[in-house]
Design a protein around this motif. Structure first.
Motif, PDB file in Angstrom:
ATOM      1  N   SER A   1       0.852  -1.182   0.000  1.00 12.79           N
ATOM      2  CA  SER A   1       0.000   0.000   0.000  1.00 12.79           C
ATOM      3  C   SER A   1       0.891   1.235   0.000  1.00 12.79           C
ATOM      4  O   SER A   1       2.004   1.206   0.535  1.00 12.79           O
TER       5      SER A   1
ATOM      6  N   PRO B   1      -4.096   8.240  -8.377  1.00 11.04           N
ATOM      7  CA  PRO B   1      -4.837   6.972  -8.430  1.00 11.04           C
ATOM      8  C   PRO B   1      -4.161   5.827  -7.662  1.00 11.04           C
ATOM      9  O   PRO B   1      -4.812   4.820  -7.367  1.00 11.04           O
TER      10      PRO B   1
ATOM     11  N   ASP C   1      -3.326   4.758  -1.539  1.00 11.12           N
ATOM     12  CA  ASP C   1      -4.194   3.993  -0.640  1.00 11.12           C
ATOM     13  C   ASP C   1      -4.517   4.818   0.602  1.00 11.12           C
ATOM     14  O   ASP C   1      -5.577   4.650   1.203  1.00 11.12           O
ATOM     15  N   TYR C   2      -3.584   5.689   0.975  1.00  9.97           N
ATOM     16  CA  TYR C   2      -3.769   6.573   2.128  1.00  9.97           C
ATOM     17  C   TYR C   2      -3.238   7.952   1.766  1.00  9.97           C
ATOM     18  O   TYR C   2      -2.225   8.071   1.064  1.00  9.97           O
TER      19      TYR C   2
ATOM     20  N   SER D   1     -12.003  12.986  -1.692  1.00  8.54           N
ATOM     21  CA  SER D   1     -13.150  12.078  -1.727  1.00  8.54           C
ATOM     22  C   SER D   1     -13.702  11.929  -3.140  1.00  8.54           C
ATOM     23  O   SER D   1     -14.178  10.857  -3.521  1.00  8.54           O
ATOM     24  N   ARG D   2     -13.646  13.019  -3.924  1.00  8.06           N
ATOM     25  CA  ARG D   2     -14.180  12.977  -5.296  1.00  8.06           C
ATOM     26  C   ARG D   2     -13.208  12.353  -6.290  1.00  8.06           C
ATOM     27  O   ARG D   2     -13.632  11.694  -7.250  1.00  8.06           O
ATOM     28  N   HIS D   3     -11.904  12.514  -6.061  1.00  8.57           N
ATOM     29  CA  HIS D   3     -10.929  12.155  -7.095  1.00  8.57           C
ATOM     30  C   HIS D   3     -10.003  10.984  -6.729  1.00  8.57           C
ATOM     31  O   HIS D   3      -9.082  10.675  -7.485  1.00  8.57           O
ATOM     32  N   SER D   4     -10.226  10.352  -5.589  1.00  6.92           N
ATOM     33  CA  SER D   4      -9.389   9.198  -5.231  1.00  6.92           C
ATOM     34  C   SER D   4     -10.206   8.206  -4.410  1.00  6.92           C
ATOM     35  O   SER D   4     -11.317   8.515  -3.956  1.00  6.92           O
ATOM     36  N   HIS D   5      -9.623   7.023  -4.259  1.00  6.56           N
ATOM     37  CA  HIS D   5     -10.233   5.999  -3.399  1.00  6.56           C
ATOM     38  C   HIS D   5      -9.439   5.846  -2.101  1.00  6.56           C
ATOM     39  O   HIS D   5      -9.604   4.871  -1.376  1.00  6.56           O
ATOM     40  N   ALA D   6      -8.589   6.815  -1.805  1.00  2.10           N
ATOM     41  CA  ALA D   6      -7.688   6.706  -0.654  1.00  2.10           C
ATOM     42  C   ALA D   6      -8.435   6.909   0.661  1.00  2.10           C
ATOM     43  O   ALA D   6      -9.414   7.659   0.735  1.00  2.10           O
ATOM     44  N   GLU D   7      -7.937   6.203   1.703  1.00  2.00           N
ATOM     45  CA  GLU D   7      -8.394   6.494   3.057  1.00  2.00           C
ATOM     46  C   GLU D   7      -7.615   7.702   3.560  1.00  2.00           C
ATOM     47  O   GLU D   7      -6.405   7.807   3.347  1.00  2.00           O
TER      48      GLU D   7
END
Length: 400
Positions: A109, A126, A129-130, A151-157
């Motif tokens: 990650s 992209p 992960d964090y 929140s809109r442009h990534s899937h990261a925590e």
């Protein structure tokens, strides 16, 4: 010394630890210090595990991100913190993209600081992960914008770091941040580590043998002559990283299970991490002589005893001196057969009697020497011969 700071969720449960190398100035690190930190975490010999089964967050340099020492890490448990490049051109960001993509494909990650939300790092976003949001640098309105953008442009925590007050925690939580790190939850705790530092010449010899694809027996001989090498390898192979279903107590097993490629990586990392300050050489030499003497006597006179167990028993009977820990604590750090533990800790069983005899040889305690020889039904001349052989064998190994 290693410091660790927990990363917690909104229920204040620890999900991982960020590790810091306190042997260097705070926040200062290099590729070499990254390797040292990882090696110490893998081979940690303290009174408690550094991270248990939690995630490990490790600060990296771009140089260390391409290091072969990462082959030894369990990628599913490691989060590599990737630093920004500073004032940089898009070409430099793109040039490092293949390495980052490769690390993700291998299962690691990746964590970035809030710089990854800048347009210059669009190619990296992209892969995140964090994303860490430093609350000591970001004003509330900036934090709000960044959380919404991420929140809109990534899937990261998102991780709010350097959280130092209830107000900061409340704000980040209200915005949707789910992970937190900072003094409000816990200050970094410093953990003293106890590692055996092998002689560099022995590490070099091990590396040479592995590169030459030498036999397992030849590699085992190098491990037998250096208690530091033996201890660290057994610690590594039995760590949570490898997830073995059973404990490995034999050097030969450890070499076969690790394999030549990972053994080379480990030895190279150990060479980088090795430093002055280990136990006096005489202690390690005495441990090797003791192990070899017990091995010879077990081989020739006590055929029902595993000679590998006899060697391990003799060598690790001095772990307290080598690690500076009470013997029960030191022995608890590595898996050994029950017969070895009983012998080392309580001088019980045939191995325990052999250990008493080996100690009598060292101290020249004639009464104890004769009593143990009689109990083991060993000829005094054979014992003397084996002791001389053990000393000569150890001297020969030191010259290799």
């Amino acid at each position: 010394m290693i410091a660790r700071q927990p990363i917690v969720n909104d229920r204040h449960q620890v999900v991982g630890y960020e590790l810091f190398n306190r042997a260097r100035a705070p926040y200062g690190h290099t590729a070499d210090s990254d390797v040292t930190l990882v090696f110490t975490a893998l081979s940690h010999a303290g009174e408690e595990e550094l991270v248990g089964t939690k995630l490990i967050f490790v600060n990296c340099t771009h140089e260390s991100l391409s290091g072969e020492h990462l082959d030894l890490l369990p990628p599913e448990r490691v989060v590599l913190e990737v630093p920004p490049l500073g004032h940089t051109a898009a070409s430099e960001v793109n040039a490092r993209l293949p390495i980052l993509q490769s690390l993700r494909e291998r299962g690691f990650s990746l964590a970035f600081n809030h710089s990854v939300l800048e347009s210059a790092y669009a190619a990296w976003l992209p892969l995140a992960d964090y994303i860490k949001l430093d609350l000591s640098l970001l004003a509330p309105d900036q934090l709000t914008v960044m959380v919404r953008f991420a929140s809109r442009h990534s899937h990261a925590e998102l991780i709010a770091e350097k959280v130092e007050s209830a107000q900061q925690h409340e704000l980040a939580s209200r915005l949707g941040v789910a992970l937190f790190q900072g003094y409000w939850f816990a200050r970094p705790s410093v953990m003293q580590t106890k590692l055996l530092t092998p002689a560099q010449q022995n590490i070099v010899q091990l590396i040479t043998l592995v590169r030459e694809q030498a036999s397992t027996e030849a590699i085992e001989e190098v491990l037998k002559k250096d208690a530091g090498l033996a201890f660290n390898l057994l610690r590594l192979i039995n760590s949570a990283s490898f997830g073995m279903q059973r404990e490995i107590t034999s050097f030969k097993q450890a070499v076969l299970l690790l394999g030549m490629k990972k053994l080379f990586r480990w030895a190279a990392m150990l060479l980088t991490a090795s430093r002055e300050g280990g136990p006096p050489p005489a202690i390690g030499q005495t441990a090797v002589i003791r192990g070899r003497l017990m091995e010879l006597l077990a081989r020739d006179s006590l055929s029902h005893i595993d000679t590998d167990q006899a060697f391990v028993c003799g060598m690790f009977s001095m772990l307290d001196h080598m690690l500076g820990l009470p013997l029960p604590t030191a022995m608890a750090l590595i898996p050994v057969p029950d017969a070895v533990a009983a012998a080392v800790l309580h001088r019980e069983g045939p191995l325990g009697e052999l250990l008493i005899l080996a100690e009598a040889c060292e101290s020249r305690d004639n009464l104890l020497y004769q009593r143990s020889a009689e109990a083991l039904q060993l000829d005094l001349e054979r014992i003397n011969g084996a002791h001389l052989q053990a000393m000569a064998w150890t001297d020969h190994l030191a010259d290799l």
